[in-house]
Design an enzyme around this catalytic site. Sequence first.
Site, short mmCIF file in Angstrom:
data_model
loop_
_atom_site.label_atom_id
_atom_site.label_comp_id
_atom_site.label_asym_id
_atom_site.label_seq_id
_atom_site.Cartn_x
_atom_site.Cartn_y
_atom_site.Cartn_z
CE LYS A 74 -6.29 2.01 -0.79
NZ LYS A 74 -6.88 2.05 0.57
CE LYS A 124 -3.65 2.34 2.61
NZ LYS A 124 -4.51 2.28 3.81
#
Length: 324
Positions: free
Chosen positions: A248, A195
Site C-alpha cells: 500500500k 505500508k
Amino acid sequence: MYPISRLRRLRMTPNLRALVRETALEPADFIAPLFVVHGSGIREEIKTMPGQYRLSVDELVKECEDLYSVGVLSVMLFGIPEHKDHTGSEAYSHNGIVQQGIRALKAALPDLIVIADICMCEYTDHGHCGILHDHYTVDNDATLPYLCRQAVSFAEAGADIVAPSDMMDGRIAAMRQALDEAGYEQLPIMSYAAKFSSAFYGPFRDAADSAPSFGDRRSYQMDPANIREAMREIEGDITEGADIVMVKPALPYLDVIRWARDRYDLPLAAYQVSGEYAMIQAAGLNGWIDRERIMMESLLSIKRAGADLILTYFAREAAELLRR
C-alpha cells in the site's frame, strides 16, 4: 525476424486480442473499502472522494448487497466512532461501529467476506496508530495488546479476516497468539505488510477523520524510497504468521508489488488508495481523461504487476463493466 514474425497478427480483432491476453481482471479480484458510521439512513458523500460515502449500518448493508450482486465478494470496513479517546476504546468495544457493521453484514449476507481493518488512528483523540508514550511518541510494544483486543473483538463479531494496518513491529505474532488463545485459530490475518508513509492517503484521512493531531507517521510507516526494507517487512510478517500480505499504495509502488510477487508465494494484495482514486475521479469529472479506460487500465496494471487481490474504491463500477 521481420517479416516472418509479425506481432500485430494477434492484435487484429477483439477476439484475437482476448485469445492471447495474459492478464485478466475478475470482479472477485476486488475488495471494496467502506466507511461505516453511527446512526441510520446516512449516506454522506465524501467531498474529496466523489462517489464514495460514509454509510450507516443499514446503508452499509444495502451497499454490500449491490456489490455482491455484481460479483464483488469481499469488503473492508473502516469505522468512524462517536467517541475518541487516548486508547481508542471504541476500536475494541463490543458495540463499536465496525462490530455492529460486521454483525449486520454477516446476518444479511453470510457468504460475503467481511474484512476488518485493525488500527487505532480512527479511534484515538490524537490520530496516531498506537498508544502514545510521553504524549508524543507512539509506543510500539504498549500498542500491541490494544491491537490484539481489537482483533479478538472483530473475530467475536464475525469477521472473516482481520487486517492490521498499524505497522507496529511484532503485531502479527502477537495477534496470531491472541486469536488462537481466544479460539479463532482458523481466522486469517491479512497484513498491511509494506505500508508506505505516502501523500496518497490524504482523502482517506478526510473520510475517516483520522489525520494525526501533531507530527506525522514516518516513524512507523515505511520510507517511500526503500524497496529492500519492504521485502524485510513482508518476510517478517510471513514468518510471524500472516496469511495474506499487502502493498500500500498500489500504482506508485508497482515495483514493490512485482518484487513481492517474485519472492513470496502467499496471496498478495495491493491497495489502490484514496489519492489514486481521487486523481482519476477529478480528472474524469473535468473531462481531461477517458475515466473508465484509465480506471480499468490502472486496475489491470496492478494485477499485471502481481497482485492477486486489489482493494479499490472502483470495485463496484469496475465489476459492472467486467460483467457487461
